[in-house]
Scaffold this active site. Structure first.
Site, PDB file in Angstrom:
ATOM      1  N   ASP A  46      -4.213  -8.834  12.546  1.00 62.87           N
ATOM      2  CA  ASP A  46      -3.088  -9.049  11.631  1.00 62.87           C
ATOM      3  C   ASP A  46      -1.800  -9.214  12.425  1.00 62.87           C
ATOM      4  O   ASP A  46      -0.751  -8.708  12.040  1.00 62.87           O
ATOM      5  CB  ASP A  46      -2.973  -7.863  10.659  1.00 62.87           C
ATOM      6  CG  ASP A  46      -2.083  -8.170   9.454  1.00 62.87           C
ATOM      7  OD1 ASP A  46      -1.775  -9.363   9.235  1.00 62.87           O
ATOM      8  OD2 ASP A  46      -1.686  -7.224   8.752  1.00 62.87           O
ATOM      9  N   ARG A 102       5.931 -10.153  10.996  1.00 61.23           N
ATOM     10  CA  ARG A 102       6.213  -9.036  10.078  1.00 61.23           C
ATOM     11  C   ARG A 102       5.684  -7.712  10.617  1.00 61.23           C
ATOM     12  O   ARG A 102       6.111  -6.633  10.189  1.00 61.23           O
ATOM     13  CB  ARG A 102       5.596  -9.311   8.700  1.00 61.23           C
ATOM     14  CG  ARG A 102       4.078  -9.392   8.733  1.00 61.23           C
ATOM     15  CD  ARG A 102       3.452  -9.708   7.382  1.00 61.23           C
ATOM     16  NE  ARG A 102       2.016  -9.938   7.536  1.00 61.23           N
ATOM     17  CZ  ARG A 102       1.480 -11.092   7.860  1.00 61.23           C
ATOM     18  NH1 ARG A 102       2.269 -12.149   8.032  1.00 61.23           N
ATOM     19  NH2 ARG A 102       0.182 -11.236   8.009  1.00 61.23           N
ATOM     20  N   ASN A 103       4.727  -7.789  11.547  1.00 58.11           N
ATOM     21  CA  ASN A 103       4.146  -6.584  12.134  1.00 58.11           C
ATOM     22  C   ASN A 103       4.640  -6.329  13.545  1.00 58.11           C
ATOM     23  O   ASN A 103       3.995  -5.624  14.322  1.00 58.11           O
ATOM     24  CB  ASN A 103       2.617  -6.665  12.114  1.00 58.11           C
ATOM     25  CG  ASN A 103       2.067  -6.579  10.699  1.00 58.11           C
ATOM     26  OD1 ASN A 103       2.693  -5.978   9.828  1.00 58.11           O
ATOM     27  ND2 ASN A 103       0.920  -7.197  10.465  1.00 58.11           N
ATOM     28  N   ASP A 121       1.298  -1.800  12.803  1.00 59.39           N
ATOM     29  CA  ASP A 121       0.318  -2.053  11.740  1.00 59.39           C
ATOM     30  C   ASP A 121      -1.062  -2.378  12.285  1.00 59.39           C
ATOM     31  O   ASP A 121      -1.472  -3.538  12.369  1.00 59.39           O
ATOM     32  CB  ASP A 121       0.793  -3.152  10.792  1.00 59.39           C
ATOM     33  CG  ASP A 121       1.842  -2.643   9.829  1.00 59.39           C
ATOM     34  OD1 ASP A 121       1.507  -1.762   9.022  1.00 59.39           O
ATOM     35  OD2 ASP A 121       2.992  -3.100   9.900  1.00 59.39           O
ATOM     36  N   PHE A 161       0.791  -1.225   0.000  1.00 56.57           N
ATOM     37  CA  PHE A 161       0.000   0.000   0.000  1.00 56.57           C
ATOM     38  C   PHE A 161       0.826   1.279   0.000  1.00 56.57           C
ATOM     39  O   PHE A 161       0.285   2.363  -0.164  1.00 56.57           O
ATOM     40  CB  PHE A 161      -0.932   0.002   1.217  1.00 56.57           C
ATOM     41  CG  PHE A 161      -1.846  -1.183   1.257  1.00 56.57           C
ATOM     42  CD1 PHE A 161      -2.828  -1.334   0.291  1.00 56.57           C
ATOM     43  CD2 PHE A 161      -1.719  -2.145   2.235  1.00 56.57           C
ATOM     44  CE1 PHE A 161      -3.672  -2.422   0.315  1.00 56.57           C
ATOM     45  CE2 PHE A 161      -2.562  -3.240   2.265  1.00 56.57           C
ATOM     46  CZ  PHE A 161      -3.542  -3.380   1.301  1.00 56.57           C
TER      47      PHE A 161
END
Length: 445
Positions: free
Chosen positions: A300, A304-305, A318, A194
Site C-alpha cells: 500500500d 498518503r502513507n 501504514d 477504519f
C-alpha cells in the site's frame, strides 16, 4: 548481557531514586541501550541495572493471536454449554446469536449452570440491559471482568477458542502493551475508513494515536502492529506500543505532515525545489530498501502513507497490508491506481510490485501531489494499464526521473529494479543537482 547496541528494553521495576549518573525510570518505561541507556520518553541518558530490564522483542506475525480469544463465532447454546465444562464460576465465552442475526450472546458459568445473556447490537453499540452501552465486544468483556453490573458474576476466566491465543498476553510479555493511564489523548488530526488519529501524550512524549473501535477491524489491524514491532529504521514510522481499552490504540511517533497534502500541494513549486523532492524520494526508497532486506512487501505504498517529520524527513507508514513475499490470495481491499498488474490480476505480490507502487509515488511527488491517472476511474485504469498504458511525465519533471518511473512500471516484474538499485540512482541524481542530502531539504521549513 549480549544484546546489541540500540536494543530496546522494558523496565521490570521502578528505579525512583537514581544515584549520580543513573537513569530515573519506572516499571514499564522504555529505554534504548544496555548499561548506559537513553530513556525513550525523556531523552535523558544514564546507567541502568541490566537485571531490572528485559529485552523488548519483535512479535512474529501469527494468525492464531486474537484480541478476542474468548469469541467462538457462530455456535449453538448447547455447544457453548459443552465448552464451558467443567463448571467454574466466572468461566465465559461470547458467541454469535443464531436466533438474532447480528447480535451476540455472552455465556457465563455460575453456580454449576450456564447463563446466556442476549447482547443487542443497536445504534452501532452493544448492550445487555439497555442501560450500559459498549463500543465493541472487547470493551464489554473488559467492563464485566471488572464489574458485575447486570450479570450474575464477574467474568473471571475466558474459555479460549481452540487454535487461538491471547494477543493481549503476548503484547504484555514482549513489552509492547502500554498503560492507558499514562496516555492523554488530545485533538484529532486525521480520520480514515477504519478509525481516527489523534495527537496524544504518553509519559511526557508527544505521540500519534490511532484508535480503532470496531473489534473486527481492530483484529485486522493487530497484524499491522505485529509487523511494526520488528521495524527499526529512520525512514519508517516507529511503533511505540499498543493499548487495549475501548478498542485498539496504536501509539506511534508523531509525524505532523502528510507528504502529498501538507507539504507538496500547499507549498508547491515556488517553495519546494526539485532537489527537495529528490530527497523525499530517497527517504522513501531507503525505508523500502530496508523492508526489501526483510523480505516484507508493503502493498500500500502511496504518498498518503508517507509522513514527514518536523525536520522534513519522510517516513513510510501504514503497514496494515504488509506481508512476506507470497502468492497466497487474501481479501484485502487493494488500492488499484497504485497496484502492479500482476498483483491485481494474479495476487502476485513481491518487492517488485512495491517497486511499481513506488513509481506511482514518484509521479505523485513530482506532480506536487496530484492524484495519479487524474482523468480516469479505477476501472479504466485497470484496463488501460493491462493494455500497456503508462502516465506521461508530470509537468516540469526531469527526464531522468521520468525514466526511473518508467522502469518501475515495466510489465515484467523481473525487469524492474530493486530498491537497492533505485537508491543508488537517486543518489546520483541528487549529486547531479548539486544538492547535499543532509542540507538541501532538511533546512527547508
Amino acid at each position: 548481557m549480549s544484546w546489541p547496541v540500540g536494543t530496546q528494553c522494558v523496565a521490570k521495576k521502578n528505579h525512583k531514586k537514581p544515584k549520580c549518573g543513573e537513569l530515573l525510570y519506572y516499571k514499564g518505561d522504555l529505554t534504548e541501550g544496555i548499561y548506559l541507556a537513553k530513556h525513550n520518553s525523556t531523552g535523558e541518558e544514564g546507567f541502568i541495572n541490566a537485571t531490572e530490564v528485559r529485552e523488548r522483542k519483535a512479535i512474529q506475525v501469527n494468525s492464531s493471536l486474537s484480541l478476542m480469544p474468548w469469541f467462538h463465532g457462530r455456535i449453538t447454546g448447547s455447544e457453548a454449554v459443552r465448552k464451558l465444562q467443567p463448571p467454574e464460576d466466572g468461566l465465559f465465552l461470547v458467541r454469535e446469536s443464531i436466533r438474532h442475526p447480528g447480535d451476540y450472546v455472552l455465556c457465563v458459568s455460575v453456580s454449576a449452570k450456564v447463563v446466556h445473556y442476549h447482547v443487542i447490537y443497536q445504534d452501532n453499540k452493544l448492550t445487555i440491559d439497555n442501560n450500559l452501552f459498549f463500543y465493541n465486544l472487547i470493551d464489554m468483556v473488559e467492563f464485566y471482568s471488572q464489574n458485575q453490573g447486570f450479570i450474575a458474576t464477574r467474568l473471571l476466566k475466558p474459555k479460549t477458542k481452540t487454535g487461538t491465543k491471547s494477543a493481549e498476553l503476548k503484547l504484555s510479555k514482549t513489552g509492547w502493551l502500554l498503560d492507558i493511564n499514562k496516555l492523554t489523548v488530545r485533538e484529532r488530526i486525521g480520520e480514515g475508513e477504519f478509525g481516527a488519529v489523534y495527537v496524544g501524550d504518553y509519559m511526557g512524549q508527544k505521540v500519534a494515536v490511532k484508535i480503532i473501535k470496531c473489534d473486527v477491524t481492530a483484529q485486522a489491524f493487530l497484524r499491522e502492529t505485529m509487523v511494526m514491532t520488528k521495524l527499526q529504521h529512520k525512514n519508517l514510522v516507529r511503533l511505540l506500543g499498543v493499548i487495549l481499552d475501548k478498542g485498539l490504540h496504536i501509539v506511534t511517533e508523531i509525524m505532523e505532515k502528510v507528504l502529498h497534502l501538507k507539504v507538496l500541494q500547499s507549498r508547491g513549486r515556488s517553495v519546494v525545489s526539485v532537489g527537495q523532492l529528490l530527497q523525499f524520494a530517497l527517504d522513501v526508497c531507503e525505508g523500502m530498501e530496508y523492508l526489501e532486506s526483510l523480505k516484507l512487501v508493503h502493498r500500500d505504498l502511496a504518498a498518503r502513507n508517507v509522513l514527514v517529520s518536523d525536520n522534513n524527513v519522510a517516513k513510510v507508514s501504514d503497514f496494515g497490508l504488509t506481508k512476506v513475499h507470497s502468492k497466497t490470495p487474501d481479501n484485502a481491499k487493494l488500492p488499484i491506481k497504485w497496484t502492479a498488474p500482476e498483483a491485481l490480476i494474479k495476487q502476485n505480490f513481491s518487492t517488485k510490485s512495491d517497486v511499481w507502487s513506488y513509481g506511482i509515488l514518484l509521479w505523485e511527488i513530482f506532480s506536487y501531489g496530484r492524484q495519479p491517472y487524474p482523468t480516469m476511474n479505477v476501472t479504466e485504469v485497470k484496463k488501460m494499464v493491462e493494455d500497456g498504458y503508462r502516465m506521461e511525465a508530470p509537468e516540469g519533471c526531469p527526464a531522468e526521473l521520468y525514466s526511473v518511473m518508467r522502469v518501475c512500471w515495466e510489465q515484467n516484474p523481473r525487469r524492474r529494479p530493486s530498491f537497492h538499485k533505485l537508491r543508488h540512482k537517486l543518489e546520483e541524481e541528487i549529486s547531479k543537482n548539486n544538492t547535499s542530502p543532509a542540507a538541501s531539504m532538511r533546512g527547508a521549513q
